[in-house]
Design a protein around this motif. Structure first.
Motif, PDB file in Angstrom:
ATOM      1  N   ASP A   1       5.604  -7.589 -14.161  1.00 21.73           N
ATOM      2  CA  ASP A   1       5.407  -8.039 -15.528  1.00 21.73           C
ATOM      3  C   ASP A   1       5.204  -6.807 -16.402  1.00 21.73           C
ATOM      4  OD1 ASP A   1       4.636  -9.168 -17.921  1.00 21.73           O
ATOM      5  OD2 ASP A   1       3.107 -10.474 -17.048  1.00 21.73           O
ATOM      6  N   ILE A   2       6.003  -6.671 -17.460  1.00 19.70           N
ATOM      7  CA  ILE A   2       5.895  -5.503 -18.331  1.00 19.70           C
ATOM      8  C   ILE A   2       4.500  -5.421 -18.945  1.00 19.70           C
ATOM      9  CG2 ILE A   2       6.875  -6.789 -20.261  1.00 19.70           C
ATOM     10  CD1 ILE A   2       7.052  -2.986 -19.579  1.00 19.70           C
TER      11      ILE A   2
ATOM     12  N   ARG B   1       2.150  -2.175 -19.027  1.00 17.28           N
ATOM     13  CA  ARG B   1       1.673  -1.681 -20.327  1.00 17.28           C
ATOM     14  C   ARG B   1       0.148  -1.606 -20.369  1.00 17.28           C
ATOM     15  NH1 ARG B   1       3.123  -5.906 -23.914  1.00 17.28           N
ATOM     16  NH2 ARG B   1       5.269  -5.206 -23.728  1.00 17.28           N
ATOM     17  N   GLU B   2      -0.510  -2.618 -19.831  1.00 19.81           N
ATOM     18  CA  GLU B   2      -1.963  -2.703 -19.933  1.00 19.81           C
ATOM     19  C   GLU B   2      -2.685  -1.986 -18.788  1.00 19.81           C
ATOM     20  OE1 GLU B   2      -2.723  -6.866 -20.123  1.00 19.81           O
ATOM     21  OE2 GLU B   2      -1.568  -7.138 -21.991  1.00 19.81           O
ATOM     22  N   ASN B   3      -1.978  -1.728 -17.685  1.00 17.16           N
ATOM     23  CA  ASN B   3      -2.609  -1.093 -16.521  1.00 17.16           C
ATOM     24  C   ASN B   3      -1.739   0.038 -15.978  1.00 17.16           C
ATOM     25  OD1 ASN B   3      -4.859  -3.307 -15.955  1.00 17.16           O
ATOM     26  ND2 ASN B   3      -2.916  -4.396 -16.232  1.00 17.16           N
ATOM     27  N   PRO B   4      -1.397   1.012 -16.813  1.00 17.00           N
ATOM     28  CA  PRO B   4      -0.467   2.063 -16.352  1.00 17.00           C
ATOM     29  C   PRO B   4      -0.992   2.868 -15.170  1.00 17.00           C
ATOM     30  CG  PRO B   4      -1.497   2.691 -18.436  1.00 17.00           C
ATOM     31  CD  PRO B   4      -1.847   1.250 -18.203  1.00 17.00           C
TER      32      PRO B   4
ATOM     33  N   VAL C   1       9.326   3.505 -18.123  1.00 14.16           N
ATOM     34  CA  VAL C   1       9.241   2.119 -18.594  1.00 14.16           C
ATOM     35  C   VAL C   1       8.454   2.035 -19.898  1.00 14.16           C
ATOM     36  CG1 VAL C   1       8.257  -0.153 -18.098  1.00 14.16           C
ATOM     37  CG2 VAL C   1       9.512   1.058 -16.330  1.00 14.16           C
ATOM     38  N   LEU C   2       7.321   2.733 -19.949  1.00 13.21           N
ATOM     39  CA  LEU C   2       6.470   2.684 -21.144  1.00 13.21           C
ATOM     40  C   LEU C   2       7.151   3.328 -22.346  1.00 13.21           C
ATOM     41  CD1 LEU C   2       2.980   3.490 -19.580  1.00 13.21           C
ATOM     42  CD2 LEU C   2       3.873   1.269 -20.303  1.00 13.21           C
TER      43      LEU C   2
ATOM     44  N   ILE D   1      15.230  -0.170 -15.147  1.00 13.49           N
ATOM     45  CA  ILE D   1      14.144   0.567 -14.486  1.00 13.49           C
ATOM     46  C   ILE D   1      13.171  -0.400 -13.831  1.00 13.49           C
ATOM     47  CG2 ILE D   1      12.166   2.100 -14.837  1.00 13.49           C
ATOM     48  CD1 ILE D   1      13.690   3.534 -16.968  1.00 13.49           C
ATOM     49  N   LEU D   2      12.838  -1.499 -14.506  1.00 19.05           N
ATOM     50  CA  LEU D   2      11.932  -2.483 -13.923  1.00 19.05           C
ATOM     51  C   LEU D   2      12.494  -3.036 -12.615  1.00 19.05           C
ATOM     52  CD1 LEU D   2      10.694  -4.415 -17.092  1.00 19.05           C
ATOM     53  CD2 LEU D   2       9.282  -3.093 -15.512  1.00 19.05           C
TER      54      LEU D   2
END
Length: 424
Positions: A3-4, A8-11, A31-32, A100-101
């Motif tokens: 999940d993106i 995003r929230e837990n790099p 990805v970020l 990439i994901l």
């Protein structure tokens, strides 16, 4: 697929997860970076759309008042051209981020052992004791040749190295094992049998995580861009791709028997003599779709379904919990069941039971609703071999060999096989 929002929230957690799976953590930064560009483009697009709506409302008002609307029309056309350019850029950015994901493996589960190689896998339990004979144990290839039930030379002659042929009672023994395993899973363990296609599309393999990472290991029909399946997991899991299920349907438990085709057969030598590592083999595969909160218990149950087959056959086995480095691309937790082969003097994997969390469901767009009108969620998927041939054949042949060179048939198989031994 991850999940993106998680990335995003837990790099930092994402980077640690990739490192634990021996994957370059810099992929998180890529990805970020794409995600930041994407969100910036969306914001700019929204602002331009808002301005275009304002201009569209102003044009009739100015015209009605007798004013000059050409400047507004010019601005509106300019905004339209800009929006088209932004849409093209956004599609490109989204595709690059998606690509990439697709290359990011699943994160190890919170209780998965962290390790750097298969040497750090953990033996969780062992059942039975390795067989001991009062004669020199023979390998399955020697026994199979002597009993005329295994033909390695002719298998290689018609297809090349890594292929073999079963003959007479050998072919019947494999057929009996498959039939017995399917009957056990469907009649005792509550699985629904599936006879699935052996050729699948690129999207199907992407859904379960074999593509894009493992394309070089696949057998591909180039003219149709179809692939021979590496496991029944692929077609069976994708039966519900693109669907929204009802929570009442879960758990869904499927079992299927298929041949499996894999280019990679490993190195050659004594360790891989016989039929322990081959390009084509048969396998009975269990697949489950479950509510997310039930997947941990489901993995234990699925593993037990595989283990009970080995116990019924009287075969010594052990259960390994794989460390992070030895997990498959899509798995977050996995148990391997290894059976003892006395003729080869080694443990052989006959089942790999995995919990994928929502990783496969997200890639294949498999969803469910807890109730009517509720927001769709991703179920968790699991699979496990129940069990894999031909290593199960090896275990039966080598563990049930007799001093006279014959092979005793396990009691549970005798009614279906039709006799109590091969040879003798």
């Amino acid at each position: 697929m991850l999940d993106i929002r998680f990335v995003r929230e837990n790099p930092d957690d994402a980077r640690k997860g990739l490192q634990a799976k021996l994957t370059d953590p810099a992929l998180v930064d890529q990805v970020l970076a794409f995600d930041e560009q994407r969100r910036s483009l969306i914001q700019e697009t929204d602002e331009l759309k808002r301005r275009k709506n304002e201009v569209s409302k102003q044009i009739p008002q100015v015209a009605k008042a007798g004013g000059d609307i050409e400047a507004l029309k010019t601005e509106s056309r300019g905004i339209g051209d800009k929006l088209k350019d932004l849409d093209d850029s956004l599609r490109t950015i989204e595709q690059e981020q998606h690509d990439i994901l697709l290359r990011l493996p699943n994160m190890p589960g919170p209780d998965t052992p962290i390790g750097k190689s298969e040497d750090e896998n953990v033996v969780r339990r062992t059942w039975g004791e390795p067989a001991k004979f009062d004669f020199d144990a023979q390998s399955h290839w020697d026994l199979g040749q002597a009993l005329d039930i295994l033909d390695l030379e002719r298998g290689a002659k018609i297809s090349g190295s890594g292929f073999y042929a079963l003959k007479g009672a050998g072919a019947r023994l494999q057929r009996t094992l498959v039939h017995w395993m399917l009957d056990t899973h469907t009649r005792k363990n509550g699985y629904t049998e599936i006879a699935a296609p052996h050729l699948v599309t690129r999207q199907t393999l992407t859904g379960t995580g074999q593509l894009p990472k493992l394309e070089e290991d696949m057998y591909r029909i180039e003219s149709d861009d179809l692939f021979l399946i590496p496991t029944a997991e692929v077609p069976v899991t994708n039966l519900h791709s693109g669907e929204i299920l009802d929570a009442e349907q879960l758990p869904i438990k499927y079992v299927g028997h298929t041949p499996c085709y894999r280019r990679e057969a490993g190195s050659y030598g004594r360790e891989n003599r016989g039929i322990s590592r081959v390009h084509q083999f048969d396998k009975v595969e269990m697949v489950q779709f479950v509510l997310p909160e039930n997947s941990s218990d489901a993995l234990e149950s699925l593993t037990r379904n595989a283990a009970e087959l080995l116990e019924a056959l009287g075969l010594t086995y052990r259960v390994l919990e794989l460390c992070s480095a030895d997990l498959s691309f899509a798995a977050q937790k996995c148990y391997d069941l290894e059976v003892w082969a006395p003729g080869m003097d080694r443990w052989l994997e006959v089942s790999s039971c995995s919990n994928f969390g929502d990783f496969q469901a997200r890639r294949a767009n498999i969803r469910f609703r807890r109730e009517q009108g509720a927001k769709p969620e991703f179920p968790h998927t699991l699979n496990g071999s129940g069990l894999a041939l031909p290593r199960l054949m090896i275990a039966v042949i080598e563990n049930y060999q007799q001093a006279d060179g014959s092979i005793k048939i396990p009691d549970v198989l005798v009614p279906m096989f039709g006799q109590d031994r091969i040879g003798g």
